[in-house]
Design an enzyme around this catalytic site. Structure first.
Site, PDB file in Angstrom:
ATOM      1  N   GLY A  55       0.839  -1.197   0.000  1.00  0.00           N
ATOM      2  CA  GLY A  55       0.000   0.000   0.000  1.00  0.00           C
ATOM      3  C   GLY A  55       0.865   1.233   0.000  1.00  0.00           C
ATOM      4  O   GLY A  55       2.065   1.158   0.299  1.00  0.00           O
ATOM      5  N   CYS A  82       5.231  -6.263   1.709  1.00  0.00           N
ATOM      6  CA  CYS A  82       5.636  -4.858   1.631  1.00  0.00           C
ATOM      7  C   CYS A  82       4.984  -4.055   2.756  1.00  0.00           C
ATOM      8  O   CYS A  82       5.273  -4.283   3.922  1.00  0.00           O
ATOM      9  CB  CYS A  82       5.314  -4.306   0.251  1.00  0.00           C
ATOM     10  SG  CYS A  82       6.156  -2.767  -0.078  1.00  0.00           S
ATOM     11  N   TYR A  83       4.065  -3.138   2.450  1.00  0.00           N
ATOM     12  CA  TYR A  83       3.400  -2.401   3.539  1.00  0.00           C
ATOM     13  C   TYR A  83       2.772  -3.382   4.535  1.00  0.00           C
ATOM     14  O   TYR A  83       2.774  -3.136   5.744  1.00  0.00           O
ATOM     15  CB  TYR A  83       2.318  -1.461   2.977  1.00  0.00           C
ATOM     16  CG  TYR A  83       1.609  -0.685   4.068  1.00  0.00           C
ATOM     17  CD1 TYR A  83       2.101   0.537   4.497  1.00  0.00           C
ATOM     18  CD2 TYR A  83       0.483  -1.207   4.699  1.00  0.00           C
ATOM     19  CE1 TYR A  83       1.485   1.230   5.532  1.00  0.00           C
ATOM     20  CE2 TYR A  83      -0.142  -0.520   5.736  1.00  0.00           C
ATOM     21  CZ  TYR A  83       0.360   0.696   6.144  1.00  0.00           C
ATOM     22  OH  TYR A  83      -0.245   1.367   7.160  1.00  0.00           O
ATOM     23  N   HIS A 172       7.599  -7.950  -3.702  1.00  0.00           N
ATOM     24  CA  HIS A 172       6.252  -8.295  -4.181  1.00  0.00           C
ATOM     25  C   HIS A 172       6.257  -9.650  -4.901  1.00  0.00           C
ATOM     26  O   HIS A 172       6.617  -9.722  -6.069  1.00  0.00           O
ATOM     27  CB  HIS A 172       5.741  -7.215  -5.138  1.00  0.00           C
ATOM     28  CG  HIS A 172       5.364  -5.956  -4.434  1.00  0.00           C
ATOM     29  ND1 HIS A 172       4.101  -5.729  -3.938  1.00  0.00           N
ATOM     30  CD2 HIS A 172       6.097  -4.868  -4.095  1.00  0.00           C
ATOM     31  CE1 HIS A 172       4.066  -4.555  -3.336  1.00  0.00           C
ATOM     32  NE2 HIS A 172       5.267  -4.004  -3.420  1.00  0.00           N
ATOM     33  N   GLU A 174       3.750 -11.235  -5.935  1.00  0.00           N
ATOM     34  CA  GLU A 174       2.600 -11.375  -6.837  1.00  0.00           C
ATOM     35  C   GLU A 174       2.879 -10.901  -8.255  1.00  0.00           C
ATOM     36  O   GLU A 174       2.124 -11.198  -9.166  1.00  0.00           O
ATOM     37  CB  GLU A 174       1.378 -10.643  -6.254  1.00  0.00           C
ATOM     38  CG  GLU A 174       1.472  -9.109  -6.199  1.00  0.00           C
ATOM     39  CD  GLU A 174       2.188  -8.569  -4.955  1.00  0.00           C
ATOM     40  OE1 GLU A 174       3.075  -9.271  -4.419  1.00  0.00           O
ATOM     41  OE2 GLU A 174       1.885  -7.440  -4.543  1.00  0.00           O
ATOM     42  N   GLY A 227     -22.924 -10.254 -27.369  1.00  0.00           N
ATOM     43  CA  GLY A 227     -21.956 -10.882 -28.273  1.00  0.00           C
ATOM     44  C   GLY A 227     -20.584 -10.958 -27.634  1.00  0.00           C
ATOM     45  O   GLY A 227     -19.695 -11.637 -28.114  1.00  0.00           O
ATOM     46  N   GLY A 228     -20.409 -10.240 -26.510  1.00  0.00           N
ATOM     47  CA  GLY A 228     -19.125 -10.279 -25.811  1.00  0.00           C
ATOM     48  C   GLY A 228     -18.984 -11.551 -24.982  1.00  0.00           C
ATOM     49  O   GLY A 228     -19.938 -12.302 -24.814  1.00  0.00           O
ATOM     50  N   ASP A 230     -18.411 -12.041 -21.673  1.00  0.00           N
ATOM     51  CA  ASP A 230     -19.041 -12.166 -20.360  1.00  0.00           C
ATOM     52  C   ASP A 230     -20.520 -12.514 -20.466  1.00  0.00           C
ATOM     53  O   ASP A 230     -20.991 -13.449 -19.825  1.00  0.00           O
ATOM     54  CB  ASP A 230     -18.857 -10.873 -19.553  1.00  0.00           C
ATOM     55  CG  ASP A 230     -17.401 -10.469 -19.475  1.00  0.00           C
ATOM     56  OD1 ASP A 230     -16.540 -11.337 -19.704  1.00  0.00           O
ATOM     57  OD2 ASP A 230     -17.123  -9.287 -19.211  1.00  0.00           O
ATOM     58  N   LYS A 372     -11.541 -11.822 -15.498  1.00  0.00           N
ATOM     59  CA  LYS A 372     -11.819 -12.013 -16.934  1.00  0.00           C
ATOM     60  C   LYS A 372     -11.246 -13.324 -17.477  1.00  0.00           C
ATOM     61  O   LYS A 372     -11.920 -14.063 -18.198  1.00  0.00           O
ATOM     62  CB  LYS A 372     -11.242 -10.837 -17.716  1.00  0.00           C
ATOM     63  CG  LYS A 372     -11.553 -10.868 -19.201  1.00  0.00           C
ATOM     64  CD  LYS A 372     -12.605  -9.864 -19.514  1.00  0.00           C
ATOM     65  CE  LYS A 372     -13.164 -10.046 -20.905  1.00  0.00           C
ATOM     66  NZ  LYS A 372     -14.426  -9.301 -21.029  1.00  0.00           N
TER      67      LYS A 372
END
Ligand code: XMP
Length: 516
Positions: A55, A82-83, A172, A174, A227-228, A230, A372
């Site tokens: 953070g 980290c933080y 980090h 990640e 049409g997407g 999701d 996503k």
């Protein structure tokens, strides 16, 4: 209940990546802002492990973020990043100072001692690349901790209290730039926290179907199809769960790509046999958009009309009680706001947010927990075709925001042709899945050219392709020059009315992905 990890967000830009890595290890996790948690909520979440994010604040200042102290008394392992490491150190009786040496970017750590966090990944004596981004650093360890790795500017680069299963890393794990980071997070989630790692998409699908059936009962659900990816995945999942209790509504605003509307109808009505209303509202949209050149006004006009038309069609369905939406996890995560003030609106996003209240519909949002790329995995799990599941994101307002200036049917047709040639070449070159999004923009400029022996005075277009992980930031895609040359030649030869092609090399920020 599934094993779960709690990620406490202190406002890092990359907190979502922690969640991605944990889920890649087959473990369910959720992100909660530090200031939305209290003792009761933390206990009720019943985590098998807790990760404290990085953070922007400084532990050395008064009133800066902390995790509820109860996090350290539940016999649950904690990993501070980290933080998060600094907050943990401060809360457990250590000390943190503002760094004399700030450390940003690539750094090397030296592993000093074995730790459960490093099992099977690093051993004492190893020197390993990691990604650092900090100004402060821990200077005195809380009781029970020892140093397990150091870096030049962070003597306490990794610390551990193996007995209490508390770990802190200054770097980090990640981010991709810490090559072994995902393995460390996996160690934490599986070996240290003891999660079973059985959160697979197959298991998710079964649970989601059961949950939809429970929520909906015998009610009818309407689902807007665009049409997407999701909304398509939502529709197929719902259909598998409740069959013909699902009614899809496809509001065709006439702003889709070449052949896309037909594809939606073919796929859902013919292939999946899903009840589908296809409303061609292109005349209405074009009429209302005539003369509108301001991007925000375009977006608002389209959003308003979409809701009107959708509501009209949904009312005809009559007895629907639910509205299905493709809301994703990034839309749901509450963000940490340090200023408390509203952020500026860059673009008004097109959504159907106002509808449920207006029509007194309850929401069904089966993708709320997914990112996503997880939606894409779910689509595959549901047996959906690859070209649908891997489709690039497409904005709700469609081609309208790729035609600066006013919009006409002729311009839309021209843009559709350019776009089709461009995407055809991208697919042929095997580059479609390399880019996050690729599209053409029709420029409101005419330029002089020469074709054969004659002068031309035609329109120019721009091509855009970007890489991104979430659409929040993006880099332009470095196509080989010879590829760009080939596309330009094809567009000018095949699309009458275009005599100049440019390539947009703006990153986001400072640009945005779409032009409007
Ligand atoms: P920008 O242009 O803001 O776009 O950098 C970021 C991502 O969002 C998509 N986009 C939208 N998606 N409704 C959507 O569903 C919208 O109104 C909208 N506007 C932009 C854009 O295509 C990119 O993927």
């Amino acid at each position: 209940m599934t094993d779960r990890i709690l990620i406490v967000d202190f406002g890092s830009q990359v907190t979502q990546l922690i969640a991605r890595r944990v889920r890649e290890a087959g473990v369910y996790c959720e992100i909660h802002p530090f200031n939305a948690l209290d003792d009761a909520k933390l206990k009720a979440f019943d985590p098998k492990g807790i990760i404290l994010s990085g953070g922007p604040a400084s532990v050395t200042e008064i009133g800066t973020p902390r995790v509820p102290q109860i996090a350290f008394t539940q016999d649950v392992p904690v990993l501070g990043i980290c933080y998060g490491e600094q907050a943990m150190a401060a809360q457990l009786g250590g000390a943190v100072e503002s760094g004399h040496h700030r450390e940003f970017g690539r750094a090397e750590i030296e592993v000093k001692e074995p730790s459960a966090l490093f099992d099977g990944v690093w051993k004492p004596g190893d020197r390993k690349p990691v990604w650092m981004s900090h100004g402060d650093r821990v200077t005195k360890l809380p009781p029970g901790f020892r140093v397990v790795a150091t870096s030049e500017n962070a003597p306490f680069a990794a610390v551990a209290d193996e007995a209490r299963r508390f770990y802190g890393v200054q770097f980090h794990p990640e981010v991709m730039h810490t090559p072994d980071g995902a393995k460390l997070l996996r160690n934490f989630a599986l070996n240290i926290a003891g999660c079973s790692g059985d959160w697979t998409m197959g298991a998710f699908k079964q649970r989601a179907i059961a949950e939809i059936r429970r929520q909906v009962g015998k009610g009818r659900v309407i689902c807007g199809l665009s049409g997407g990816v999701d909304s398509s995945v939502v529709a197929v999942l719902l259909h598998e769960a409740i069959g013909d209790q699902l009614q899809c509504v496809f509001v065709d605003h006439g702003l889709l790509r070449l052949g896309e509307a037909e594809q939606v109808v073919r796929m859902f009505r013919d292939h999946y046999n899903i009840p589908l209303i296809h409303r061609d509202a292109s005349d209405l949209f074009l009429k209302e958009l005539a003369g509108v050149i301001d991007p925000e006004q375009k977006r608002k006009t389209i959003g308003r009309l979409f809701i009107d038309v959708f509501e009209e069609e949904a009312k005809k369905v009559g007895d629907a009680a639910f509205l299905a939406q493709g809301t994703l996890y990034p839309d749901v995560i509450e963000s940490v706001s340090f200023t408390g003030g509203p952020s500026v609106t860059i673009k008004s996003h097109h959504n159907v947010g106002g509808l449920p209240a207006r029509m007194s519909l309850k929401l069904v949002e089966p993708l709320r927990e997914l990112f996503k790329d997880e939606v894409r995995v779910l689509g595959r799990e549901l047996g959906m075709p690859a070209d649908m599941v891997n489709r690039h994101p497409f904005p709700g307002p469609g081609l309208a925001i790729r035609i600066p200036g006013d919009i006409t049917r002729e311009k839309l047709d021209l843009l559709r042709q350019i776009d089709a040639v461009y995407l055809d070449e991208i697919r042929k070159s095997g580059l479609y899945d390399e880019v996050w999004q690729a599209f053409a923009v029709l420029l409101p400029v005419r330029t002089v050219g020469v074709m054969g022996d004659g002068r031309t005075y035609d329109q120019a277009c721009a091509l855009r392709a970007v890489t991104s992980t979430d659409g929040m930031t993006a880099d332009y895609y470095p196509f080989p020059h010879e590829f760009l040359g080939r596309v330009a030649t094809r567009i000018i030869n095949e699309v009458r009315g275009i005599n100049r092609v440019t390539y947009d090399i703006t990153s986001k920020p400072p640009g945005t992905i779409e032009w409007e």
